[in-house]
Design an enzyme around this catalytic site. Sequence first.
Site, PDB file in Angstrom:
ATOM      1  CG  ASP A  57      36.351  35.898  38.730  1.00  0.00           C
ATOM      2  OD1 ASP A  57      36.220  36.772  37.998  1.00  0.00           O
ATOM      3  OD2 ASP A  57      37.062  35.925  39.852  1.00  0.00           O
ATOM      4  CE1 TYR A  59      44.632  38.081  38.674  1.00  0.00           C
ATOM      5  CE2 TYR A  59      46.317  36.578  37.885  1.00  0.00           C
ATOM      6  CZ  TYR A  59      45.723  37.662  38.759  1.00  0.00           C
ATOM      7  OH  TYR A  59      46.622  38.229  39.719  1.00  0.00           O
ATOM      8  CG  HIS A  64      43.822  42.881  38.844  1.00  0.00           C
ATOM      9  ND1 HIS A  64      43.635  43.288  40.159  1.00  0.00           N
ATOM     10  CD2 HIS A  64      43.690  41.410  39.220  1.00  0.00           C
ATOM     11  CE1 HIS A  64      43.299  42.491  41.158  1.00  0.00           C
ATOM     12  NE2 HIS A  64      43.282  41.488  40.431  1.00  0.00           N
ATOM     13  NE  ARG A  73      54.479  35.574  40.927  1.00  0.00           N
ATOM     14  CZ  ARG A  73      53.101  35.912  40.801  1.00  0.00           C
ATOM     15  NH1 ARG A  73      52.379  35.262  41.742  1.00  0.00           N
ATOM     16  NH2 ARG A  73      52.554  36.366  39.925  1.00  0.00           N
ATOM     17  CD  GLU A 128      38.961  40.442  42.443  1.00  0.00           C
ATOM     18  OE1 GLU A 128      38.534  39.766  41.518  1.00  0.00           O
ATOM     19  OE2 GLU A 128      40.273  40.103  42.889  1.00  0.00           O
ATOM     20  CD  GLU A 130      36.024  40.138  38.146  1.00  0.00           C
ATOM     21  OE1 GLU A 130      35.553  39.379  37.420  1.00  0.00           O
ATOM     22  OE2 GLU A 130      36.640  39.754  39.286  1.00  0.00           O
ATOM     23  CG  ASP A 162      35.193  38.143  42.327  1.00  0.00           C
ATOM     24  OD1 ASP A 162      34.053  37.931  43.057  1.00  0.00           O
ATOM     25  OD2 ASP A 162      36.102  37.544  41.956  1.00  0.00           O
ATOM     26  NE  ARG A 166      41.732  41.770  47.125  1.00  0.00           N
ATOM     27  CZ  ARG A 166      41.464  41.313  45.787  1.00  0.00           C
ATOM     28  NH1 ARG A 166      42.105  40.015  45.403  1.00  0.00           N
ATOM     29  NH2 ARG A 166      41.268  42.277  44.931  1.00  0.00           N
ATOM     30  CD  GLN A 169      42.111  35.742  46.702  1.00  0.00           C
ATOM     31  OE1 GLN A 169      41.647  36.800  46.950  1.00  0.00           O
ATOM     32  NE2 GLN A 169      42.846  35.498  45.516  1.00  0.00           N
ATOM     33  CE1 TYR A 173      47.794  32.036  45.595  1.00  0.00           C
ATOM     34  CE2 TYR A 173      47.782  32.827  47.873  1.00  0.00           C
ATOM     35  CZ  TYR A 173      48.499  32.793  46.642  1.00  0.00           C
ATOM     36  OH  TYR A 173      49.676  33.160  46.301  1.00  0.00           O
ATOM     37  CE  LYS A 182      39.068  36.526  44.353  1.00  0.00           C
ATOM     38  NZ  LYS A 182      38.867  37.640  43.422  1.00  0.00           N
ATOM     39  CB  THR A 186      29.651  37.621  42.906  1.00  0.00           C
ATOM     40  OG1 THR A 186      31.024  36.615  43.250  1.00  0.00           O
ATOM     41  CG2 THR A 186      30.230  38.170  41.590  1.00  0.00           C
ATOM     42  CB  THR A 280      40.305  42.920  39.068  1.00  0.00           C
ATOM     43  OG1 THR A 280      39.920  42.106  40.150  1.00  0.00           O
ATOM     44  CG2 THR A 280      40.374  44.416  39.418  1.00  0.00           C
ATOM     45  CD  GLU A 295      44.993  46.336  40.959  1.00  0.00           C
ATOM     46  OE1 GLU A 295      45.504  46.500  39.760  1.00  0.00           O
ATOM     47  OE2 GLU A 295      43.594  46.147  40.781  1.00  0.00           O
TER      48      GLU A 295
END
Length: 349
Positions: A57, A59, A64, A73, A128, A130, A162, A166, A169, A173, A182, A186, A280, A295
């Site tokens: 998978d 990124y 996204h 952040r 997600e 994808e 996917d 959240r 995770q 993570y 995750k 899928t 995503t 999102e």
Amino acid sequence: MFARDSLNDFLALGRDAWHAVRAQAKRSIEHGLDDELLVPSNELTMHLPVHVGDYVDMYAGIHHATNLGRLFRPDGEPLLANWRHIPVGYHGRAGTIVVSGTDIARPHGHVVEQHEVRWRPSARLDIELEVGFVVGTPSRPGRPITIDEIERHLFGFVLVNDWSARDIQAFEYQPLGPFLGKSFATSMSPWLVPLDAFAPALVHGLRQDPRPEPHLTTDRPWVPPLHLEVALQTPAMREPHTVSRVELAEGLYWSPAQQLAHITSNGASVRTGDLVASGTISGPDDRTQAGSFIELTRGGTEPLVLPTGESRTFLEDGDRVVLRGWCGSGNDRVGFGEVTGTVVATGGA
């Protein structure tokens, strides 16, 4: 070969066989043999098109990655220092890839709740949107696939959901990345669309800055110009309601060719049936073009209001998610149908 329960043996034959079979199918349809070749889809039970050996998978969606960076952040740079230099990804769990239409059991896991770590069902279950590709011809260990050799190995594309927990995770993570949040499921389209079907329409992706290393640089277009949609159907709704629309070329920063070249750049090999998902795909507008609910609802702080008057931040039991993807229109339309999954409750371990 086509009476077997997957396309793996056919994919392993290579491009000459892929071309020959596709050409023969086109000729047969053009010569009016539809009644012998075509079966109504409602008379079929669809299955996964391949036995997936490894699942990666990526990124690779820049909007996204930027949106999540701003959520997680807020006082720092949205994209981490490595993101524009390499296609970032992780190895997922191939054994829980399921075909479209399979129910998705809500996962349990460790989450932080009221400053305590607790084991409970995920309350922030997400999707997600994808686009994935499937490896046809395998490669040899120790020999990277160059970016000019990609078409010998990449057979075709699939649509992927996917599913992501959240809250699970978020706790697990660091420092090694996604795991139980995750790996529980899928969803993958039963339709595997050959690269040849998109070849005349492939476009260049987003402008890349800084310029990638030579082994990730190509002048060839590698991005299918797909129109993608996310729709949600709650138990109170008769039909799915579209909540997001995005163009793949607007959101994909690292192309499929760059992803495959990077995966093997250290000498790692790929096998027939391996699945690589894009990560995503979202567009510039996170309210109308987002490929995930985290999102669309800005981390769950701004609920999505549906035509029934219901609202959602994340998925509830009974919710059905529908992903769609296609390019072209009319007789020139090429697509994957729908990828669907309905959330069901589970008692956990």
